[in-house]
Design an enzyme around this catalytic site. Sequence first.
Site, short mmCIF file in Angstrom:
data_model
loop_
_atom_site.label_atom_id
_atom_site.label_comp_id
_atom_site.label_asym_id
_atom_site.label_seq_id
_atom_site.Cartn_x
_atom_site.Cartn_y
_atom_site.Cartn_z
CD GLU A 281 -9.41 -27.25 -4.30
OE1 GLU A 281 -9.10 -26.10 -3.92
OE2 GLU A 281 -10.87 -27.13 -4.17
CB ALA B 55 3.16 -2.59 13.35
NE ARG C 192 0.29 -0.30 2.93
CZ ARG C 192 1.77 0.49 3.30
NH1 ARG C 192 2.67 0.35 2.79
NH2 ARG C 192 1.85 0.71 4.51
CB THR D 285 -1.59 8.82 10.05
OG1 THR D 285 -2.31 7.71 11.40
CG2 THR D 285 -0.65 7.98 9.35
CG ASP E 229 3.33 9.07 11.70
OD1 ASP E 229 3.77 9.13 11.77
OD2 ASP E 229 2.83 7.66 11.08
NE ARG F 258 9.43 1.51 0.73
CZ ARG F 258 8.25 2.61 1.49
NH1 ARG F 258 7.04 2.57 0.88
NH2 ARG F 258 8.22 2.44 2.89
#
Lengths: 331, 331
Positions: free
Chosen positions: A53, A179, A204, A216, A220, A227
């Site tokens: 507001e 994703a 994050r 993962t 990965d 960043r």
Amino acid sequence: MNSNEIYMQQALKKAWEYQLRTYPNPAVGALVLYRNEIIALEAHQKAGTSHAEVLALLEAYKFLSKKELDFDRFDSKKAHEFLYTLPSNYFKECTIFVTLEPCSHVGRTPSCASLLAQLKPKKVVIATLDPIVGHDGGIKRLEEVGIEVEVGICEKEALELLEPFLIWQERAFVLFKIAQTSNGKIGGGYLSSKESLTHVHQLRAVCSEMLIGGNTVREDRPTLDCRFTGEPAPDITIYAKEDNFDRDIPLFSVSERYVSITNCLDFSQPSFILVEGGGGMFNALKENIDWLLQYQTPKLTSHPLGYEVEVTLQYLFQDKKGVDLMLWSKI
Amino acid sequence: MNSNEIYMQQALKKAWEYQLRTYPNPAVGALVLYRNEIIALEAHQKAGTSHAEVLALLEAYKFLSKKELDFDRFDSKKAHEFLYTLPSNYFKECTIFVTLEPCSHVGRTPSCASLLAQLKPKKVVIATLDPIVGHDGGIKRLEEVGIEVEVGICEKEALELLEPFLIWQERAFVLFKIAQTSNGKIGGGYLSSKESLTHVHQLRAVCSEMLIGGNTVREDRPTLDCRFTGEPAPDITIYAKEDNFDRDIPLFSVSERYVSITNCLDFSQPSFILVEGGGGMFNALKENIDWLLQYQTPKLTSHPLGYEVEVTLQYLFQDKKGVDLMLWSKI
């Protein structure tokens, strides 16, 4: 057909841009209508900074006065002090739409209800009352000074917007982020638009911790920092049976980050937990996931990697994020 | 911040509800603003019936007069005759938003520009000019009588809305429709909401023909009619190398339907071709598909059947269809 609903939907849409990013505050949007013109559309952006507001009133002031502000509009104390210097009735031809009852209590920021009571806009339209005991009473303060108040416009949507806030009053709110392409493929490297990636990093930056699966981490070898926004990286919990992780995996080297490895998860503490992973992690946590956030990229691919999960969703909100579609669902 | 954009977006959103269903006409939406209230939001629904502006003016009349209409509002001749009986300046406090320049020519319906010139609303806001040579001149007629005209609000979105109409002036517009879960699975029986299924049948009812693959016919044994809307079923072209189809497959028994079987497709004729199928059919027709329509159901499943295609999309518009997400993309 209800014009007020359309204005409130704009305020809700604006608030969704900052959904979860206001943690531990609720996401709130506000719009100012002057005669038949929308002169401000704002959302609360970050806990400890000006409420929706207040930002909207400052933008409305800029429109009406044709002047710029000489202070940081996110500094809520300065914003309130400035707005209190305006003549009463400055906003007398304005209607304020806000997705949540203006706060009546003084917390990290001064009370918005008291400010509005002083400024006396023509009307305040509110989607839903503040559900926290002791935080209500905002409309009473407005009505006491004769401001017309209307409550309940788009209330269902406003309560959906508030759900994470209500959950993290009691326990952890758990968001699973994924994703994917438009045909559900999750393999093939970075899939998302720069805007989606930035949004992930914004989440994050505010979450209590990130939770990821051991596979993962091994496969990965991620960094999992912020960043894209330059903010400090979140602490990480790796969900794994044993600690056999190569310490050269980048996530272990991010400064001022605490990494824990456990196979015993506790979701009882009020917090916001961001989970990133694939089908295996989803299935492992299925009972604990509150919401799913899909960044859907405008591609169909033939990559073999998808994700197999059995769960019914309820779509809550969708919007573009760059070229991507951002789709929020409740599990 | 532009209020006019928000009003125009409402008109565009309304028009998308009837996208392709107006074939061979363009999809058009219109909104009437009276002081600061939206009193009408309408779209052209079907070729040969009242245009969006006319439906919106009739709704605005109902709001302002508090009277009902005693004729079918979709009967454009009656609608125009009725609106011509209103006093000039009846809509003098109204602004009309319309996604396409009001028509200046007399086709199956009378000219909307002439009607507006007679009714003299305060202002007409137009997203984009009529791109068809000989159909333009609508704004000239409005300006001649002193109506304020603003052109170009949300023009990019308005041109996306018009794209099928522009394509089928020259050749076939090809829409590929697919129903999937939120993780891209297409197997497991009916996936879509009743609202999505109804929408598919509405598209089937207006398309020039449906195009399906031989495998879909053999494996799914479909009917491909319009039973959700009660309209006549579309003609069907089966894309297959040879005709070895079991004539007991229901689609062959639908009355007043012509079925052809060919492996030689021609997209050169102005028309609207609706393709239903999976990954194989998509890949076979990839070069000819203009748009993709995904009905995405709020579920994640572990069904093995997905679809593998390599193509970049451009998301054009998304909205809910019942509980589903309806996602329109350009290939």
